[in-house]
Design a protein around this motif. Structure first.
Motif, short mmCIF file in Angstrom:
data_model
loop_
_atom_site.label_atom_id
_atom_site.label_comp_id
_atom_site.label_asym_id
_atom_site.label_seq_id
_atom_site.Cartn_x
_atom_site.Cartn_y
_atom_site.Cartn_z
N GLY A 6 6.66 68.08 64.71
CA GLY A 6 6.39 67.97 66.13
C GLY A 6 7.59 68.08 67.04
O GLY A 6 7.44 68.06 68.27
N TYR A 7 8.80 68.19 66.47
CA TYR A 7 10.00 68.23 67.32
C TYR A 7 10.91 69.41 66.98
O TYR A 7 12.10 69.38 67.27
N GLN A 8 10.36 70.44 66.39
CA GLN A 8 11.18 71.58 66.00
C GLN A 8 11.89 72.16 67.23
O GLN A 8 11.28 72.41 68.28
N GLY A 9 13.20 72.34 67.10
CA GLY A 9 14.02 72.91 68.15
C GLY A 9 14.31 71.99 69.31
O GLY A 9 14.88 72.42 70.32
N ARG A 10 13.99 70.69 69.18
CA ARG A 10 14.19 69.75 70.28
C ARG A 10 15.16 68.64 69.87
O ARG A 10 15.32 68.34 68.68
N ARG A 11 15.79 68.06 70.87
CA ARG A 11 16.71 66.95 70.64
C ARG A 11 15.94 65.63 70.62
O ARG A 11 15.09 65.38 71.49
N VAL A 12 16.24 64.81 69.61
CA VAL A 12 15.55 63.52 69.45
C VAL A 12 16.60 62.44 69.20
O VAL A 12 17.43 62.57 68.30
N LEU A 68 16.33 65.09 75.85
CA LEU A 68 15.85 64.27 74.74
C LEU A 68 14.31 64.18 74.80
O LEU A 68 13.74 63.77 75.80
N ALA A 69 13.66 64.56 73.70
CA ALA A 69 12.20 64.57 73.67
C ALA A 69 11.61 63.22 73.30
O ALA A 69 10.47 62.91 73.67
N ALA A 70 12.35 62.40 72.55
CA ALA A 70 11.84 61.10 72.11
C ALA A 70 13.03 60.26 71.65
O ALA A 70 14.13 60.77 71.40
N LEU A 71 12.79 58.95 71.55
CA LEU A 71 13.78 58.02 71.01
C LEU A 71 13.14 57.29 69.84
O LEU A 71 12.12 56.61 69.99
N ILE A 72 13.72 57.45 68.66
CA ILE A 72 13.24 56.79 67.45
C ILE A 72 14.08 55.54 67.23
O ILE A 72 15.30 55.62 67.07
N VAL A 73 13.43 54.38 67.24
CA VAL A 73 14.12 53.10 67.24
C VAL A 73 13.93 52.40 65.89
O VAL A 73 12.79 52.30 65.39
N ALA A 91 15.38 54.77 78.09
CA ALA A 91 14.25 55.63 77.70
C ALA A 91 13.03 55.35 78.59
O ALA A 91 12.35 56.29 79.04
N PHE A 92 12.75 54.09 78.84
CA PHE A 92 11.63 53.74 79.72
C PHE A 92 11.83 54.33 81.11
O PHE A 92 10.92 54.90 81.71
N ALA A 93 13.04 54.18 81.63
CA ALA A 93 13.33 54.65 82.99
C ALA A 93 13.23 56.16 83.09
O ALA A 93 12.79 56.70 84.12
N ARG A 94 13.59 56.87 82.02
CA ARG A 94 13.59 58.33 82.04
C ARG A 94 12.25 58.92 81.58
O ARG A 94 12.08 60.14 81.57
#
Length: 482
Positions: A6-12, A68-73, A91-94
């Protein structure tokens, strides 16, 4: 490894670079994403950099957040209570979606290959306050013993994304903590297991209600095909009621209880060492757990009952499950019987780091030589007073020894200082029918790196003692033969 989809080619972004965080970064990279990694600890950042991952300070607004497409915590990092981590606040603010490795797993585990499988893989998830690790390992053991392919991971063993891609007919058994469940954006177990609830992690969840709500998400969001639920507490009964679909048969719930479940549905009870399965108000199978040495005590009977129910939900026969229950070796440091000499078992329960856990260990034996102590927890062993009658003698170690001695009162005890001294005295004084039990009711940090190191030391002492005892017996037999 399971490549993250689901995140190919994207920054995570990946926040937290321990076992699960690094596994998430690797899985994202394998799925074609570009991980941007951060940890508040420099050594963890260095380890990620050594693997070639991009580092970016996610605690500050700046270039690291661009695109950034997502943040994995990682599970240990708070996202709400007692206060969100600074990176989570950003992340919430953005408007950046926050997820964790469990959410990634459920979005990524199923692939196009599954359409060609004869038997699609199944996923079992186990949660609860106590017994998760034992129940998870027990389910995986029973499946393998019955000839089923099974992997185990999550909060035990391998991280969820570090597991191998799922194969035809395979089952994955995951132990999931409240930390792992509460933030996952996707949950889709085939079978979900709720064992029990006791106060824990209350600051993280803002109280017991929040703690229960985090665990309940596994059932409410996940919508399992079968829900195995311990119903001896109000929370379990509430959850079972919420999951029931049809009045009468109770589907999809399998209720697990220490008492007879009076309904027309599917239930499994455990009492006095027996597990019994009931359907439509009639008993259809039973297993005698008393010969299963790794499943001593009422708490392990609950673990066994839940594992039995989960495996029945997966289609195993009662006899196949019984075979796995009987030869389950147990987990290290959890009521682990190291061996026996002269009718005295030596039991390593180093994981019993508080009074509640030690209570379960003491309850599993009629008479014990009890090794206890270390860094004391609030209240010490005072709550265990109703079980002091089982203690032939206590052998006290570490910082807690004086406090424990005072709380034991007239119960025979001796301050020994260290584990080696305590073990030697307990082993010498133990009589047939008594158990030498390490159940410290304390943290280990005054004398050991962690509870595993403490348990390893006990195991080594016990094995050496048993070897000497067996050697003496062999020498005596040889002398008699002459």
């Amino acid at each position: 490894m399971i490549p993250a989809r689901g995140y190919q080619g994207r920054r995570v972004g990946v926040l937290g670079l321990g076992r699960s965080g690094l596994a998430a970064a690797r899985a994202l990279a394998a799925g074609g994403a570009q991980p941007v990694c951060w940890d508040d600890a420099e050594p963890a950042r260095a380890a990620a950099a050594a693997e070639g991952f991009e580092l970016g300070d996610l605690t500050r607004e700046g270039a690291a957040w661009e695109g950034l497409a997502a943040l994995i915590v990682s599970p240990g990092i708070p996202h709400l209570h007692p206060a969100p981590h600074r990176a989570v606040e950003i992340a919430f603010a953005r408007g950046v979606a926050v997820d964790n490795d469990v959410g990634l797993f459920f979005r990524s585990a199923a692939t196009e290959d599954w359409a060609a499988f004869d038997s699609p893989p199944r996923i079992v998830c186990v949660t609860g306050s106590n017994g998760k690790s034992t129940t998870t390992a027990l389910i995986a053991h029973i499946l393998r013993r019955a000839g089923r392919k099974a992997q185990m991971g999550g909060n035990i063993g391998r991280g969820v994304l570090d597991l191998d891609p799922l194969e035809d007919g395979e089952t994955v058994v995951l132990e999931l903590s409240s930390y792992q469940i509460e933030l996952a954006r996707a949950l889709a177990p085939d079978v979900a297991v709720f064992l029990n609830l006791s106060p824990d992690h209350l600051d993280r969840h803002a109280g017991l209600g929040g703690y229960f709500a985090a665990k309940a998400r596994l059932f409410e969001l996940g919508g399992p095909e079968r829900a195995v639920i311990g119903v001896d507490q109000p929370e379990g009964r509430f959850l079972a009621n919420r999951m029931r679909e049809n009045e009468g048969d109770g589907a999809p719930v399998i209720a697990v209880s220490a008492r007879r479940v009076e309904d027309a549905g599917w239930s499994v009870t455990f009492r006095k060492g027996f597990v019994a399965e009931r359907r439509g108000g009639r008993q259809v199978a039973a297993v005698d757990l008393r010969p299963a040495r790794a499943l001593r005590g009422a708490h392990n009977w609950q673990n066994a009952a839940c594992a039995y129910a989960a495996c029945r939900a997966l289609g195993l026969s009662p006899r196949a499950i019984e075979a796995g229950l009987m030869d389950f070796p147990g987990l290290p440091h959890r009521l682990e019987t190291v061996g026996e000499a002269g009718g005295v078992p030596f039991v390593n329960d180093s994981k019993a780091t508080n009074a509640d856990a030690a209570e379960k260990a003491l309850s599993a034996f009629e008479r014990v030589r009890w090794i206890a102590g270390g860094v004391p927890k609030a209240g010490g062993i005072a709550p265990l007073a109703p079980l002091f009658g089982r203690v032939a003698k206590a052998y006290l170690i570490g910082q807690a020894a004086p406090e424990f001695a005072a709380q034991l009162g007239e119960v025979p005890h001796e301050i020994c200082g260290d584990l080696e001294t305590a073990f030697a005295l307990a082993a010498q004084e133990a009589r047939p029918g008594e158990a030498v039990l390490l159940a410290p009711a304390c943290a280990s940090f005054d004398q050991f790196r962690d509870f595993e190191a403490r348990g390893d030391a006990f195991r080594a002492l016990a094995r050496a003692w048993i070897a000497r005892h067996d050697g003496r017996l062999a020498a005596a037999d040889e002398e008699d033969a002459r």
